[in-house]
Design an enzyme around this catalytic site. Sequence first.
Site, PDB file in Angstrom:
ATOM      1  CE  LYS A 156      19.813  12.737 -15.184  1.00  0.00           C
ATOM      2  NZ  LYS A 156      20.556  12.204 -15.103  1.00  0.00           N
ATOM      3  CG  HIS A 188      18.237  -4.797 -48.583  1.00  0.00           C
ATOM      4  ND1 HIS A 188      18.049  -5.465 -50.382  1.00  0.00           N
ATOM      5  CD2 HIS A 188      19.837  -5.025 -48.385  1.00  0.00           C
ATOM      6  CE1 HIS A 188      18.732  -6.267 -50.459  1.00  0.00           C
ATOM      7  NE2 HIS A 188      19.863  -6.133 -49.102  1.00  0.00           N
ATOM      8  CE  LYS A 228      31.043   9.955 -12.268  1.00  0.00           C
ATOM      9  NZ  LYS A 228      31.899  10.865 -13.672  1.00  0.00           N
ATOM     10  CD  GLU A 259      16.400   6.237 -15.818  1.00  0.00           C
ATOM     11  OE1 GLU A 259      16.812   7.070 -14.657  1.00  0.00           O
ATOM     12  OE2 GLU A 259      16.046   7.427 -16.964  1.00  0.00           O
ATOM     13  CD  GLU A 317      24.585  12.260 -22.615  1.00  0.00           C
ATOM     14  OE1 GLU A 317      23.494  11.786 -22.021  1.00  0.00           O
ATOM     15  OE2 GLU A 317      25.683  11.620 -21.734  1.00  0.00           O
ATOM     16  N   GLY A 342      30.576   9.345 -17.930  1.00  0.00           N
ATOM     17  CA  GLY A 342      29.620   8.377 -17.819  1.00  0.00           C
ATOM     18  C   GLY A 342      29.652   7.128 -19.485  1.00  0.00           C
ATOM     19  NE  ARG A 343      29.008  12.911 -23.794  1.00  0.00           N
ATOM     20  CZ  ARG A 343      28.879  13.430 -22.293  1.00  0.00           C
ATOM     21  NH1 ARG A 343      28.427  13.106 -21.518  1.00  0.00           N
ATOM     22  NH2 ARG A 343      29.343  14.482 -21.935  1.00  0.00           N
TER      23      ARG A 343
HETATM   24  C1  G6Q Z   1      27.442  10.163 -19.543  1.00  0.00           C
HETATM   25  C2  G6Q Z   1      26.419  10.340 -19.272  1.00  0.00           C
HETATM   26  C3  G6Q Z   1      25.135   9.320 -18.886  1.00  0.00           C
HETATM   27  C4  G6Q Z   1      25.457   8.109 -17.519  1.00  0.00           C
HETATM   28  C5  G6Q Z   1      23.644   7.824 -17.401  1.00  0.00           C
HETATM   29  C6  G6Q Z   1      24.161   7.086 -16.407  1.00  0.00           C
HETATM   30  O1  G6Q Z   1      28.476  10.831 -19.909  1.00  0.00           O
HETATM   31  O2  G6Q Z   1      26.400  10.818 -17.976  1.00  0.00           O
HETATM   32  O3  G6Q Z   1      24.942   8.542 -19.791  1.00  0.00           O
HETATM   33  O4  G6Q Z   1      26.215   7.890 -17.369  1.00  0.00           O
HETATM   34  O5  G6Q Z   1      22.588   9.148 -16.543  1.00  0.00           O
HETATM   35  O6  G6Q Z   1      24.836   7.533 -14.711  1.00  0.00           O
HETATM   36  P1  G6Q Z   1      24.998   7.216 -13.702  1.00  0.00           P
HETATM   37  O7  G6Q Z   1      25.976   5.965 -14.076  1.00  0.00           O
HETATM   38  O8  G6Q Z   1      25.176   7.588 -12.402  1.00  0.00           O
HETATM   39  O9  G6Q Z   1      23.967   5.899 -13.041  1.00  0.00           O
END
Ligand code: G6Q
Length: 537
Positions: free
Chosen positions: A502, A382, A205, A211, A351, A265-266
């Site tokens: 971070k 198990h 996003k 990463e 989250e 994001g989630r």
């Molecule tokens: C989810 C968070 C988080 C996000 C990641 C990746 O709700 O916002 O998990 O999706 O940190 O972020 P980017 O999509 O910006 O790389």
Amino acid sequence: MKTTSLPTWKELAKAYESFQTKTLKELFLSNPSRSNELTKEAAGIYIDFSRNLWDSSIIEKLIALAKEMKLEEKRDAMFSGEKINKTEDRAVLHVALRNRSNTPIYVDGKDVMPQINEVLDRLFRFTKSIHNGEWKGKTGKKLTTIVNIGIGGSDLGPHMVTYALQEYKQEGMECKFVSNVDPNHITMVLRECDPETTLFLIASKTFTTQETMANAAIAKTWLTAKLGSDAVSSHFVALSSNIEKACTFGITKENIFPFWNWVGGRYSLTSAIGLSILLYIGETNFKELLTGFHEMDQHFKTAPLEENLPVLLGLLGVWYNNFYQATSVAILPYDQHLAYFPAYLQQGDMESNGKSVTQEGEAIDYQTGPIIWGEPGTNGQHAFYQLIHQGTKMIPCDFIAFAKPCVPLEEQHAMLWANFIAQQEALAFGRNASYLQEKGVDPALIPYKTFSGNRPSTAILAKQLTPRSLGSLIALYEHKIFTQGIIWNVCSFDQWGVELGKELASKILPVLSSNVKELNNIEKSSATLINYFLTNQ
Ligand code: G6Q
């Protein structure tokens, strides 16, 4: 406003005092129609709530609490595009992404549906061109391996769904995911890829996530080393709301599929972030997935609270979390396709509701989001079920299953279901000492072989795992999380808790990579770890 000082909360606390001694056995015996009364169905999802430590009088009180917390008004505010994510000043409109009825939804006075439909159309056209080979790789070959590079919300949803819907995959398509900054992850994935047939989706996003940017750069170097720098335009696309940054990375504007700041994001798997899913299962199946989401959205939006599946699931969780003091919830899918579902929900739930200040910024003195964990059944049986059956903790369990198997192995599917049912029965009713005595069990072993029972579980069922039922299932949990966030009065749509780590990592990285032994600004305890790293290179 503190939820715990509300009259309805106090009512519940009082009710708990007398209810806590009741057992599931008694509850079933005292009400022969309990199973019927406590099973509900909507949007293709059938939930049996009866093996839970509650009854209609408790449900009534929980609903009164939800009303006092203005759940319905707040739900309507989300659906109508109000900026309910206050700490980020954003609307929360993942429901618009799958609004198949296409009714207008306004943010800042502007209907968002035309832009959603436009991006969806672009995604569909792109998918078609990949599938029919019109879009080719640099050397003229069809692109058949999708590598999604993203993390957190830009990874977990698509990863979970593509795995879950592998029986629906388009012939010849493969889908892989790289998320971890650990260089092993991308190395393992690239090892299995042929550059001539690989399409990279850079899913971010913000397009600034450390990463993802690091992995994207490695992928680009790998590809261009094999096919030349002009290969990027046919092998890379971006899924992002940061067009500028994606362009700077070298992806042309036509190859960027945007989404918007009101998609968290989630909650983003039905936005452009879901392109890997679309490429993997195709347009028809993807639309079915959206429809499943939409059906549950509509149910959540319109059903009375007493019949509302996400609301009931959410309130049940509050009852255990805050009154029985249960600290975790186990997600136990009896379908191997849902292997990544617990991990996906871990992010969605933890989250969203792992917060300790109210919407008004006050410290919270009651429990909020539980720990979410789990593994598919029967594997878990198990492994960790021992603790659920005989441990000292109460762990409410969600058992998820589908009546019809995706593969034609009915006999084995019946074995799975026998276990699915048996586990819930064992948890609920246990096995008492007198039964064991009657059976002649060695008296010395009776304490070990006794099962207390009275351990709650919820059965969540659908006829078959299909794109549509999966969509409804995911939306069920999304809205459960929403419901709980309202009761706990937290902002479920921010995630400030991920920021500090971070920031510190960016301070530590230069010390690790440049071998500068400047440890003055580094925490003493971290300095020990840094020294270990540096001296063992
Ligand atoms: C989810 C968070 C988080 C996000 C990641 C990746 O709700 O916002 O998990 O999706 O940190 O972020 P980017 O999509 O910006 O790389």
